[in-house]
Design an enzyme around this catalytic site. Structure first.
Site, mmCIF file in Angstrom:
data_model
loop_
_atom_site.group_PDB
_atom_site.id
_atom_site.type_symbol
_atom_site.label_atom_id
_atom_site.label_comp_id
_atom_site.label_asym_id
_atom_site.label_seq_id
_atom_site.Cartn_x
_atom_site.Cartn_y
_atom_site.Cartn_z
ATOM 1 N N ASP A 103 36.791 39.332 35.618
ATOM 2 C CA ASP A 103 36.561 38.049 36.285
ATOM 3 C C ASP A 103 36.352 38.315 37.774
ATOM 4 O O ASP A 103 35.953 39.406 38.147
ATOM 5 C CB ASP A 103 37.722 37.087 36.019
ATOM 6 N N ASP A 104 36.603 37.324 38.622
ATOM 7 C CA ASP A 104 36.359 37.503 40.050
ATOM 8 C C ASP A 104 37.173 38.671 40.605
ATOM 9 O O ASP A 104 38.370 38.793 40.329
ATOM 10 C CB ASP A 104 36.749 36.235 40.820
ATOM 11 N N GLY B 11 32.902 42.837 37.131
ATOM 12 C CA GLY B 11 33.598 41.605 37.459
ATOM 13 C C GLY B 11 32.609 40.523 37.819
ATOM 14 O O GLY B 11 31.402 40.661 37.593
ATOM 15 N N HIS B 12 33.111 39.450 38.412
ATOM 16 C CA HIS B 12 32.274 38.308 38.750
ATOM 17 C C HIS B 12 32.018 38.188 40.243
ATOM 18 O O HIS B 12 31.518 37.167 40.708
ATOM 19 C CB HIS B 12 32.907 37.015 38.221
ATOM 20 N N GLY B 13 32.381 39.208 41.015
ATOM 21 C CA GLY B 13 32.067 39.213 42.429
ATOM 22 C C GLY B 13 33.142 38.575 43.288
ATOM 23 O O GLY B 13 34.291 38.418 42.890
#
Length: 321
Positions: free
Chosen positions: A138-139, A160-162
């Protein structure tokens, strides 16, 4: 001071948590001048939780899972040199804290692990995050409501999501975020790079935000503002917003500066803003984003965004608008 020297491993049995405590594993609450270090490892043993997540098995109800390491109402906090592995959900959460330094963390979980944010910051101010490597599902860093004066420097992220500001304004709530400074970040294979995400129907603001000196490596959405974010089992309907019905979380004074590298999607810049409450004072400066492998040029899309550019910006802003 707390020293973590060895390895702390969470129970593999989900029944060790009940409905009253299922959102937390290791918690520090109301501690002044706490320092946590030692170079040890905190292993959330999260695989059993991931298998039972509604994001993995849609037939299951959506329930929260433990955050591995939580800090609540801790002032003058230092966290340094820990290894975090396979959290059940969020790895490190900083909530209602002031005067925080987080440094030299190594955070690792599979890219397929749901909701395993690396560092989560909410309702906190004067926070510094530096020199961390975060590989999760995730983030890498999630920045939520009530966060003010947050500096993130020298970060390696991916998978991940940055780096995400939000999500903000879910359930028609009010959210306030300001003074976010993200500098010197390398991203590898992430879903997003520099992102701001807000739900329709919320209120408040996300303002005075800088993303600069970022290198994207095969990132899907390198630069993205999404004021129509929806992470719901049911599709979110487009709302017609009026002053009586509510508003949107206002996004303003955002700088994307010296951002370069490669994207795996055509639209390297996406500014998807609210029709009734457009985002404004969006600055794009010295940007060079190319397709991975050199296969064609990149583009951008804009909706309801008031932007300006300086220096060389590739792709041209809003060519698809």
């Amino acid at each position: 001071m707390l020293q973590v020297k060895g390895t702390l491993v969470a129970s593999p049995d989900r029944s060790s948590w009940n409905e009253n405590n299922r959102r937390y594993w290791i918690v520090f609450r109301g501690v002044e001048s706490l320092a946590v270090s030692g170079g040890g490892t905190i292993d959330g043993n999260g695989e059993v939780w991931w298998k039972n997540s509604c994001k993995i098995n849609t037939a299951l109800p959506c329930k929260g899972a433990p955050t591995a390491l939580s800090f609540h109402t801790c002032n003058n906090l230092r966290v340094d040199g820990l290894k975090m592995l396979n959290s059940q959900q969020i790895h490190v959460s900083v909530e209602d804290c002031t005067g925080v330094q987080v440094a030299h963390l190594s955070i690792t979980a599979p890219g397929t692990s749901p909701n395993t944010d690396g560092i989560h910051v909410t309702h906190s101010s004067n926070v510094q995050v530096r020199d961390c490597t975060i590989k999760t599902g995730d983030d890498c860093v999630s920045i939520e409501d009530g966060t003010h004066d947050l500096h993130i420097t020298r970060l390696v992220c991916g998978p991940g999501h940055g780096i995400s500001v939000g999500s903000l304004g879910d359930g028609n709530s009010r959210a306030e975020v300001s003074g976010i400074f993200v500098d010197t970040v390398q991203l590898y294979g992430t879903t997003n790079g520099a992102r701001i995400k807000t739900w329709q129907g919320g209120s408040g603001y996300a303002k005075n935000i800088v993303f600069q000196n970022m290198v994207m490596n095969s990132v899907k959405n390198p630069i993205i503002i999404d004021q129509n974010y929806c992470d719901s089992a049911k599709p979110c309907k487009t709302q017609v917003l009026t002053e009586k019905m509510g508003s949107a979380v206002e996004v303003s004074n955002v700088v994307f500066k010296n951002i370069k590298g490669t994207t795996i999607s055509k639209n390297a810049i996406t500014l998807n803003c609210s029709k009734n409450f457009p985002c404004y004072d969006i600055a794009l400066q010295d940007i060079n984003l190319k397709m991975e492998g050199g296969s064609g040029g990149t583009g951008s899309t804009c909706q309801n965004a008031k932007w300006r550019k300086s220096g060389i910006v590739v792709p041209q802003p809003c060519t698809g608008s």
